[in-house]
Design a protein around this motif. Structure first.
Motif, short mmCIF file in Angstrom:
data_model
loop_
_atom_site.label_atom_id
_atom_site.label_comp_id
_atom_site.label_asym_id
_atom_site.label_seq_id
_atom_site.Cartn_x
_atom_site.Cartn_y
_atom_site.Cartn_z
N ASP A 141 0.82 -1.22 0.00
CA ASP A 141 0.00 0.00 0.00
C ASP A 141 0.85 1.26 0.00
OD1 ASP A 141 -2.28 -1.41 -0.09
OD2 ASP A 141 -2.94 -1.03 1.97
N VAL A 142 1.86 1.26 0.86
CA VAL A 142 2.72 2.45 0.97
C VAL A 142 3.35 2.76 -0.39
CG1 VAL A 142 4.34 3.54 2.53
CG2 VAL A 142 3.48 1.25 3.07
N ASP A 143 3.90 1.73 -1.02
CA ASP A 143 4.59 1.94 -2.29
C ASP A 143 3.62 2.36 -3.38
OD1 ASP A 143 7.01 1.29 -1.14
OD2 ASP A 143 6.77 -0.85 -1.54
N LEU A 144 2.40 1.86 -3.27
CA LEU A 144 1.38 2.24 -4.25
C LEU A 144 1.10 3.73 -4.14
CD1 LEU A 144 0.04 0.22 -6.16
CD2 LEU A 144 -1.99 0.31 -4.73
N LYS A 145 1.04 4.19 -2.90
CA LYS A 145 0.79 5.62 -2.68
C LYS A 145 1.95 6.48 -3.21
CE LYS A 145 -0.13 9.15 0.78
NZ LYS A 145 -0.21 10.01 -0.40
N VAL A 146 3.16 6.01 -2.92
CA VAL A 146 4.34 6.72 -3.42
C VAL A 146 4.30 6.80 -4.94
CG1 VAL A 146 6.85 6.63 -3.66
CG2 VAL A 146 5.79 6.13 -1.45
N LEU A 147 3.94 5.69 -5.56
CA LEU A 147 3.88 5.67 -7.03
C LEU A 147 2.85 6.68 -7.54
CD1 LEU A 147 4.63 4.55 -9.77
CD2 LEU A 147 2.98 2.68 -9.40
N ALA A 148 1.68 6.66 -6.92
CA ALA A 148 0.63 7.60 -7.35
C ALA A 148 1.11 9.04 -7.19
CB ALA A 148 -0.64 7.36 -6.54
N ASP A 149 1.73 9.33 -6.07
CA ASP A 149 2.26 10.68 -5.83
C ASP A 149 3.29 11.06 -6.87
OD1 ASP A 149 0.69 10.97 -3.64
OD2 ASP A 149 2.27 10.71 -2.14
N THR A 150 4.18 10.13 -7.13
CA THR A 150 5.25 10.42 -8.10
C THR A 150 4.66 10.71 -9.48
OG1 THR A 150 6.75 8.95 -6.90
CG2 THR A 150 7.37 9.54 -9.15
N LEU A 151 3.71 9.89 -9.89
CA LEU A 151 3.12 10.10 -11.21
C LEU A 151 2.42 11.46 -11.29
CD1 LEU A 151 1.64 6.58 -12.05
CD2 LEU A 151 3.74 7.64 -12.90
N LYS A 152 1.77 11.82 -10.21
CA LYS A 152 1.09 13.11 -10.19
C LYS A 152 2.11 14.25 -10.26
CE LYS A 152 -2.58 15.35 -7.58
NZ LYS A 152 -1.71 15.94 -6.53
N LEU A 153 3.18 14.10 -9.52
CA LEU A 153 4.23 15.12 -9.56
C LEU A 153 4.83 15.23 -10.96
CD1 LEU A 153 6.91 15.91 -6.95
CD2 LEU A 153 7.59 15.64 -9.32
N VAL A 154 5.11 14.09 -11.57
CA VAL A 154 5.69 14.12 -12.91
C VAL A 154 4.74 14.78 -13.90
CG1 VAL A 154 6.49 12.71 -14.85
CG2 VAL A 154 7.18 12.12 -12.53
N ALA A 155 3.47 14.39 -13.83
CA ALA A 155 2.49 14.99 -14.74
C ALA A 155 2.40 16.49 -14.53
CB ALA A 155 1.12 14.34 -14.53
N SER A 156 2.38 16.91 -13.27
CA SER A 156 2.23 18.33 -12.96
C SER A 156 3.45 19.15 -13.35
CB SER A 156 1.96 18.53 -11.47
OG SER A 156 0.86 17.78 -11.05
N SER A 157 4.62 18.55 -13.19
CA SER A 157 5.85 19.32 -13.35
C SER A 157 6.53 19.16 -14.69
CB SER A 157 6.85 18.91 -12.26
OG SER A 157 6.25 18.94 -10.98
N TRP A 158 6.08 18.19 -15.47
CA TRP A 158 6.82 17.83 -16.67
C TRP A 158 7.12 19.00 -17.60
CZ3 TRP A 158 9.80 13.97 -17.85
CH2 TRP A 158 10.18 13.79 -19.19
N ILE A 159 6.10 19.73 -17.97
CA ILE A 159 6.29 20.83 -18.93
C ILE A 159 7.23 21.86 -18.35
CG2 ILE A 159 5.12 22.80 -19.96
CD1 ILE A 159 2.79 21.03 -20.57
N SER A 160 6.95 22.26 -17.14
CA SER A 160 7.76 23.23 -16.46
C SER A 160 9.22 22.77 -16.38
CB SER A 160 7.15 23.41 -15.08
OG SER A 160 7.84 24.29 -14.33
#
Lengths: 225, 225
Positions: A141-160
């Motif tokens: 569960d913990v790692d799943l959450k980390v993964l979700a967070d990371t993907l969201k960060l990448v999506a949000s920050s990618w262009i920038s």
DNA sequence: GTCTATACACTGATAGAC
DNA sequence: GTCTATCAGTGTATAGAC
């Protein structure tokens, strides 16, 4: 089209093209061939224009991330998710390129944004859970959450992030396709063997999409000669 | 201290405190109790001040990431790397909070930045390779590169991302510690069993660091009452 | 080196005629 | 609804006295 809508439309195009901080209300008016006074008849200020664009973004987001149909296949849901990410990142790229700045100036907008993000977080986590339940991911569960967070960060920050890493840094669809690939690259080594196959399939799909886009651009360039 | 140095020092502090775009040359001068004209005697413009701060940053970065001694233990090198990441993110947090904006306005600075980043990329990749050679990571070359890229993106975007995700978003050391934890969380599920132990040890270490920081803050708050 | 004063450019925004 | 004209505010930058 009504002048009000034309303003929103022109503003979005100019923001995407030149970056929001470089586009003034005067620019928008000039682009439409109307006077600044007229623009201020329709909008109280620049912030209000951005609010309207954001509302449109929020609607697009909501539509794209409608609660997943239980009958929907796992891959289909992920594909739908990534397609939506791609489309939104492209259509509102100015927003992704200047998010911290835009939100810092406007507390009301930040609240709207947070509400949208919270919902998004729930959705992406659910997709991850579905993914695991289908035996495509083998994570605690913990790692799943980390993964979700990371993907969201990448999506949000990618262009920038890309604008800082490349010199002339024009935002093209190619840049965004690479972001999608990066997200899939992050998921792949965490997936089960079956999951890795599915991820690879998706990566081929987006590689093709990118290829098609490039060929189309090539055609346009040629026809201009 | 020479006035020139005092200007750089005050500018960095104000940028970190209020964000670079919100700090004008007038603010800097006022903060030091000197006139704007005097400031412009020492610097041609605001950009030049930022350049000077960046040069300092580049030196700090270079010192922190001196080529890894072969004799140095793997964990030691990773610890040194993360400590450096943390310190730089904290000391120059204004920069991380507004990177795209600052670089877009100043092509010369972007080139300097890219040169520094390229070197950094090499170093971080080398650390990953060492990590794998020591049997702490079990990843193919491609996945190793993806991991290095992801970590660099997270480090670069963390502060900026956090300011969008939290309402009042004051940048504290806690925020940065969480970024370091997130980086370690990303590495952990990809590590071998041995590697996971080492990562967990590091995570405990940074949790302690954060705890110490919080207690120190508490003391300061209490002594103010 | 430092100050005061000020020019200049530009943005956001408004008033009032049409 | 749309325009012209214009203002106040702000930030950068310079000139010239001390």
């Amino acid at each position: 089209m009504k002048t009000r809508d034309r303003i929103i439309h022109a503003a979005l195009a100019l923001f995407n093209e030149h970056g929001e901080p470089n586009v003034t209300t005067n620019h928008i008016a000039a682009d439409l061939g109307i006077s600044p006074g007229n623009l201020y008849y329709h909008f109280r200020n620049k912030e209000q224009i951005i609010h309207c664009i954001f509302d449109q973004y929020a609607i697009d987001l909501k539509v794209s991330f409608e609660p997943v149909d239980v009958a929907e296949a796992i891959e289909a849901s992920l594909l739908r998710y990534l397609d939506a990410v791609f489309l939104l990142m492209w259509r509102y790229r100015f927003f992704y390129a200047n998010l911290p700045d835009i939100l810092r100036r406007d507390a009301a907008l930040q609240n709207k944004y947070l509400a949208v993000q919270t919902q998004l977080q729930v959705n992406i986590s659910q997709i991850m859970i579905n993914f695991r339940d289908a035996g495509l991911l083998a994570l605690a569960d913990v790692d799943l959450k980390v993964l979700a967070d990371t993907l969201k960060l990448v999506a949000s920050s990618w262009i920038s992030y890309q604008t800082t890493q490349v010199a002339g840094a024009k935002i093209t669809q190619t840049v965004i396709y690479h972001g999608v690939q990066q997200m899939l690259n992050i998921v792949r080594p965490l997936a089960t063997e079956l999951g890795q196959q599915r991820v690879t399939t998706l990566q081929h799909y987006y590689l093709e999409q990118e290829q098609q886009y490039l060929e189309q651009q090539q055609k346009i360039t040629n026809s201009e000669l």
